[in-house]
Design a protein around this motif. Structure first.
Motif, PDB file in Angstrom:
ATOM      1  N   ALA A 242       0.845  -1.190   0.000  1.00 49.98           N
ATOM      2  CA  ALA A 242       0.000   0.000   0.000  1.00 49.98           C
ATOM      3  C   ALA A 242       0.886   1.247   0.000  1.00 49.98           C
ATOM      4  O   ALA A 242       2.046   1.200   0.400  1.00 49.98           O
ATOM      5  CB  ALA A 242      -0.915  -0.007   1.229  1.00 49.98           C
ATOM      6  N   PRO A 243       0.361   2.379  -0.451  1.00 49.77           N
ATOM      7  CA  PRO A 243       1.170   3.605  -0.500  1.00 49.77           C
ATOM      8  C   PRO A 243       1.461   4.149   0.884  1.00 49.77           C
ATOM      9  O   PRO A 243       0.648   4.055   1.803  1.00 49.77           O
ATOM     10  CB  PRO A 243       0.291   4.571  -1.301  1.00 49.77           C
ATOM     11  CG  PRO A 243      -1.097   4.059  -1.129  1.00 49.77           C
ATOM     12  CD  PRO A 243      -0.985   2.577  -1.030  1.00 49.77           C
ATOM     13  N   GLY A 244       2.635   4.733   1.048  1.00 53.02           N
ATOM     14  CA  GLY A 244       3.007   5.369   2.304  1.00 53.02           C
ATOM     15  C   GLY A 244       4.279   4.786   2.887  1.00 53.02           C
ATOM     16  O   GLY A 244       4.629   3.627   2.654  1.00 53.02           O
ATOM     17  N   ARG A 245       5.014   5.603   3.655  1.00 54.65           N
ATOM     18  CA  ARG A 245       6.267   5.141   4.256  1.00 54.65           C
ATOM     19  C   ARG A 245       6.006   4.236   5.450  1.00 54.65           C
ATOM     20  O   ARG A 245       5.191   4.558   6.309  1.00 54.65           O
ATOM     21  CB  ARG A 245       7.119   6.325   4.709  1.00 54.65           C
ATOM     22  CG  ARG A 245       7.775   7.090   3.573  1.00 54.65           C
ATOM     23  CD  ARG A 245       8.887   7.967   4.102  1.00 54.65           C
ATOM     24  NE  ARG A 245       9.469   8.752   3.028  1.00 54.65           N
ATOM     25  CZ  ARG A 245       9.103  10.003   2.732  1.00 54.65           C
ATOM     26  NH1 ARG A 245       8.170  10.582   3.454  1.00 54.65           N
ATOM     27  NH2 ARG A 245       9.669  10.647   1.748  1.00 54.65           N
ATOM     28  N   THR A 246       6.756   3.141   5.522  1.00 53.67           N
ATOM     29  CA  THR A 246       6.611   2.177   6.605  1.00 53.67           C
ATOM     30  C   THR A 246       7.989   1.748   7.101  1.00 53.67           C
ATOM     31  O   THR A 246       8.900   1.508   6.296  1.00 53.67           O
ATOM     32  CB  THR A 246       5.848   0.924   6.131  1.00 53.67           C
ATOM     33  OG1 THR A 246       4.556   1.306   5.656  1.00 53.67           O
ATOM     34  CG2 THR A 246       5.690  -0.080   7.268  1.00 53.67           C
ATOM     35  N   VAL A 247       8.138   1.650   8.413  1.00 50.95           N
ATOM     36  CA  VAL A 247       9.339   1.067   9.010  1.00 50.95           C
ATOM     37  C   VAL A 247       8.966  -0.298   9.569  1.00 50.95           C
ATOM     38  O   VAL A 247       8.011  -0.427  10.340  1.00 50.95           O
ATOM     39  CB  VAL A 247       9.915   1.948  10.133  1.00 50.95           C
ATOM     40  CG1 VAL A 247      11.166   1.303  10.720  1.00 50.95           C
ATOM     41  CG2 VAL A 247      10.250   3.344   9.608  1.00 50.95           C
ATOM     42  N   VAL A 248       9.714  -1.320   9.152  1.00 52.36           N
ATOM     43  CA  VAL A 248       9.502  -2.691   9.616  1.00 52.36           C
ATOM     44  C   VAL A 248      10.679  -3.075  10.503  1.00 52.36           C
ATOM     45  O   VAL A 248      11.840  -2.960  10.093  1.00 52.36           O
ATOM     46  CB  VAL A 248       9.401  -3.676   8.429  1.00 52.36           C
ATOM     47  CG1 VAL A 248       9.214  -5.103   8.927  1.00 52.36           C
ATOM     48  CG2 VAL A 248       8.275  -3.272   7.491  1.00 52.36           C
ATOM     49  N   PHE A 249      10.390  -3.521  11.729  1.00 55.71           N
ATOM     50  CA  PHE A 249      11.453  -3.869  12.665  1.00 55.71           C
ATOM     51  C   PHE A 249      11.618  -5.381  12.788  1.00 55.71           C
ATOM     52  O   PHE A 249      10.647  -6.132  12.881  1.00 55.71           O
ATOM     53  CB  PHE A 249      11.164  -3.281  14.049  1.00 55.71           C
ATOM     54  CG  PHE A 249      11.478  -1.815  14.142  1.00 55.71           C
ATOM     55  CD1 PHE A 249      12.785  -1.382  14.279  1.00 55.71           C
ATOM     56  CD2 PHE A 249      10.461  -0.872  14.076  1.00 55.71           C
ATOM     57  CE1 PHE A 249      13.079  -0.030  14.352  1.00 55.71           C
ATOM     58  CE2 PHE A 249      10.740   0.481  14.153  1.00 55.71           C
ATOM     59  CZ  PHE A 249      12.057   0.903  14.292  1.00 55.71           C
ATOM     60  N   THR A 250      12.893  -5.807  12.795  1.00 53.61           N
ATOM     61  CA  THR A 250      13.252  -7.196  13.037  1.00 53.61           C
ATOM     62  C   THR A 250      14.161  -7.261  14.263  1.00 53.61           C
ATOM     63  O   THR A 250      14.705  -6.248  14.706  1.00 53.61           O
ATOM     64  CB  THR A 250      13.984  -7.813  11.830  1.00 53.61           C
ATOM     65  OG1 THR A 250      15.242  -7.143  11.660  1.00 53.61           O
ATOM     66  CG2 THR A 250      13.154  -7.676  10.558  1.00 53.61           C
ATOM     67  N   ARG A 251      14.353  -8.489  14.760  1.00 54.03           N
ATOM     68  CA  ARG A 251      15.159  -8.648  15.960  1.00 54.03           C
ATOM     69  C   ARG A 251      16.661  -8.695  15.673  1.00 54.03           C
ATOM     70  O   ARG A 251      17.465  -8.342  16.534  1.00 54.03           O
ATOM     71  CB  ARG A 251      14.751  -9.945  16.677  1.00 54.03           C
ATOM     72  CG  ARG A 251      13.413  -9.884  17.376  1.00 54.03           C
ATOM     73  CD  ARG A 251      13.524  -9.269  18.745  1.00 54.03           C
ATOM     74  NE  ARG A 251      14.454 -10.005  19.592  1.00 54.03           N
ATOM     75  CZ  ARG A 251      14.185 -11.141  20.196  1.00 54.03           C
ATOM     76  NH1 ARG A 251      12.987 -11.702  20.046  1.00 54.03           N
ATOM     77  NH2 ARG A 251      15.088 -11.738  20.946  1.00 54.03           N
ATOM     78  N   THR A 252      17.068  -9.164  14.511  1.00 54.15           N
ATOM     79  CA  THR A 252      18.493  -9.352  14.237  1.00 54.15           C
ATOM     80  C   THR A 252      18.892  -8.738  12.904  1.00 54.15           C
ATOM     81  O   THR A 252      18.058  -8.496  12.029  1.00 54.15           O
ATOM     82  CB  THR A 252      18.867 -10.850  14.207  1.00 54.15           C
ATOM     83  OG1 THR A 252      18.260 -11.464  13.054  1.00 54.15           O
ATOM     84  CG2 THR A 252      18.383 -11.569  15.468  1.00 54.15           C
ATOM     85  N   LYS A 253      20.183  -8.533  12.753  1.00 51.20           N
ATOM     86  CA  LYS A 253      20.718  -7.981  11.505  1.00 51.20           C
ATOM     87  C   LYS A 253      20.488  -8.942  10.337  1.00 51.20           C
ATOM     88  O   LYS A 253      20.127  -8.518   9.245  1.00 51.20           O
ATOM     89  CB  LYS A 253      22.215  -7.694  11.680  1.00 51.20           C
ATOM     90  CG  LYS A 253      22.516  -6.575  12.646  1.00 51.20           C
ATOM     91  CD  LYS A 253      23.997  -6.420  12.912  1.00 51.20           C
ATOM     92  CE  LYS A 253      24.489  -7.437  13.894  1.00 51.20           C
ATOM     93  NZ  LYS A 253      25.862  -7.147  14.381  1.00 51.20           N
ATOM     94  N   ARG A 254      20.712 -10.229  10.597  1.00 48.57           N
ATOM     95  CA  ARG A 254      20.513 -11.201   9.524  1.00 48.57           C
ATOM     96  C   ARG A 254      19.060 -11.231   9.080  1.00 48.57           C
ATOM     97  O   ARG A 254      18.764 -11.319   7.884  1.00 48.57           O
ATOM     98  CB  ARG A 254      20.955 -12.595   9.989  1.00 48.57           C
ATOM     99  CG  ARG A 254      20.674 -13.675   8.951  1.00 48.57           C
ATOM    100  CD  ARG A 254      21.301 -15.002   9.330  1.00 48.57           C
ATOM    101  NE  ARG A 254      20.888 -16.047   8.407  1.00 48.57           N
ATOM    102  CZ  ARG A 254      21.376 -16.207   7.178  1.00 48.57           C
ATOM    103  NH1 ARG A 254      22.283 -15.354   6.721  1.00 48.57           N
ATOM    104  NH2 ARG A 254      20.954 -17.184   6.399  1.00 48.57           N
TER     105      ARG A 254
END
Length: 511
Positions: A242-254
């Motif tokens: 969908a349109p719009g800026r989103t930040v997705v967080f994960t637990r690790t760098k990999r």
């Protein structure tokens, strides 16, 4: 209505702020400016996004402008310490234009880049140094600068510096500043030794607590999507298309690297941000996210503090964090400066108890819904036409290296690779840097300028971006668009790989 002029901010600065559309102080600014402009030590407590940067930038510049001390080579007059390179860069981006109006010079000092330009700049003489602790300590030890002329010292995100293990070097740096100088400390909490800094270095500080870090902003809506393990990735793709800026967080760098690669393969342009990326790759990825070339940023907790990008309307916890403070800091990338935002946590059956405990401690009451790909709920949480972009528009690779959080290479710092190897790839994983795709324009929309809500944005009715009609998120020609949620489902291989991720409270870690 109270203005900056009412607090005694010099006219040249209030004029410059007005040109930026800033005329009314935020609560943290209104609370601290009378004391900071008067030269008192200040302890400011407030959650991220509350306007702390201007709260210390304005008094630093105003007091330096009123001081009769000359600028001397290698002897800065003000010091601002920040825990990460990205935050230091953003502070200077706020500071430098205002400083130029007063004829003052600024410089950023952090690792991950060559030291020689910094050494040259320090020796030429600067008024304000914005620095990460490690690299500044290196320059001082090598005789390239001295802190004996510092009139004002600011510690920003002090609790994050404590979390990253920087307090010993921060104490060493603070000990080198004059005892009679003004000191300001801004922190969301006083955990993990921050209180020791306050007692040791601040003299009778005036404390101002605004927007408690233990409370979520009222402008932020919270949702928990209860999904089956093999549905988690298709649901995520549907939301991100969908349109719009989103930040997705994960637990690790990999995980951040792998998930970015999977999203790009599924037709969702994404860039990554974590400690395994070289500084130039981090800069390019943040720039791509900021200018709209890629409107999905997949990040570890390195982006949970201090990183500000306008109009982030959605934060998704793809991996729920371990503790509630991390939940609040991550979520704080949206609903900033009074805007509205949405926070979504993806939860599988085995995460139910942990997520319930997490949100309870965070003081939020999320709306919990069971969902599957194609559920109309997804369209209501992230409205707008879904767009997918051909993954063949892959740009050139970007280097990746193991660096510490403040950019010091090869020291095994808080941001070093948990696998102990150089590499990790740019956006898209496998060394690919995705942010160098066909250049976008500032504010470019994934749906040709359409806001997330089909004309009404999630940040108070304004469109997410100016956009260009028919332009896809990465500037590439879209493969297809779809109003149907089922069209978002990627291959089972990608979903299976994503669903095998870290549990809340698991032992894997990394930024």
């Amino acid at each position: 209505m109270t203005t900056f002029t009412d607090f005694g901010v010099p006219a040249v600065l209030t004029t410059a702020l007005a040109e930026l559309g800033i005329t009314t102080p935020f609560p943290i600014q209104a609370a601290t400016l009378p004391d900071s402009l008067a030269g008192r030590d200040v302890l400011g407590r407030g959650r991220t996004g509350s306007g702390k940067t201007y709260a210390f930038v304005l008094p630093v510049l105003a007091r330096l402008a009123g001081s009769k001390s000359p600028r001397r080579p290698g002897r800065p007059r003000a010091l601002i310490l920040a825990p990460t390179r990205e935050l230091a860069t953003q502070i200077d981006a706020t500071l430098a234009p205002l400083a130029a109006k007063l004829g003052l010079r600024t410089i950023t000092v952090f690792g991950g880049v060559g030291p020689n330009p910094q050494i040259k700049g320090l020796k030429a003489g600067v008024d304000v140094v914005v620095a990460c602790p490690g690299r500044l300590d290196d320059h001082l030890r090598n005789g390239h600068a001295s802190l004996d002329a510092v009139e004002i010292t600011v510690l920003d995100e002090a609790d994050h510096m404590a979390d990253l293990g920087f307090l010993p070097v921060v104490r060493r740096l603070m000990d080198q500043t004059p005892r009679d100088g003004q000191r300001m400390l801004f922190s969301a909490t006083l955990d993990n030794g921050v209180d020791v800094l306050v007692k040791r270095f601040l003299h009778k500080p005036v404390t101002h607590s605004v927007d408690s870090a233990t409370e979520a902003p009222v402008e932020m809506s919270h949702h928990v999507l209860h999904v089956r393990g093999d549905d988690r990735f298709p649901v995520l793709v549907d939301l991100l298309a969908a349109p719009g800026r989103t930040v997705v967080f994960t637990r690790t760098k990999r995980r951040a690297k792998v998930l970015t690669r999977q999203l790009v393969a599924a037709g969702v342009p994404a860039v990554e941000l974590h400690g395994n990326l070289a500084q130039n790759a981090r800069n390019r990825n943040l720039a791509a996210f900021s200018d709209g070339s890629a409107e999905t940023l997949v990040a570890t907790d390195i982006a949970a503090r201090g990183i500000h990008v306008d109009d982030v309307g959605l934060v998704i916890h793809a991996d729920p964090p371990v503790e509630h403070k991390a939940y609040l800091h991550r979520s704080g990338r949206t609903a900033r400066a009074g805007n509205q935002g949405t926070v979504i946590t993806l939860m599988t059956d085995d995460q139910t108890a942990e997520v319930r405990d997490l949100t309870r401690k965070a003081g939020v009451r999320p709306t919990t819904s069971r969902t599957r790909p194609g559920d109309p709920l997804l369209a209501s949480l992230a409205p707008g036409e879904r767009k997918f972009v051909a993954p063949s528009a892959a740009p050139s690779p970007a280097p990746s290296t193991s660096t510490s959080a403040d950019g010091r290479r090869g020291r095994g710092g808080a941001e070093s690779s948990s696998r102990g190897r150089r590499g990790g790839g740019g956006a898209g994983g496998g060394g690919q840097q995705r942010s160098a795709a066909a250049p976008g324009h500032a504010g470019q929309s994934r749906s040709g300028g359409q806001s997330r809500s089909g004309g009404q944005s999630r940040t108070g009715g304004q469109s997410r971006s100016s956009g260009q009609a028919g332009q896809a998120r990465s500037g590439s020609k879209p493969v297809h668009t779809s109003q149907s949620r089922s069209g978002a489902a990627p291959s089972r291989g990608g979903a299976a790989a994503f669903s095998a991720g870290t549990r809340v409270g698991g032992r894997r870690s990394g930024r």
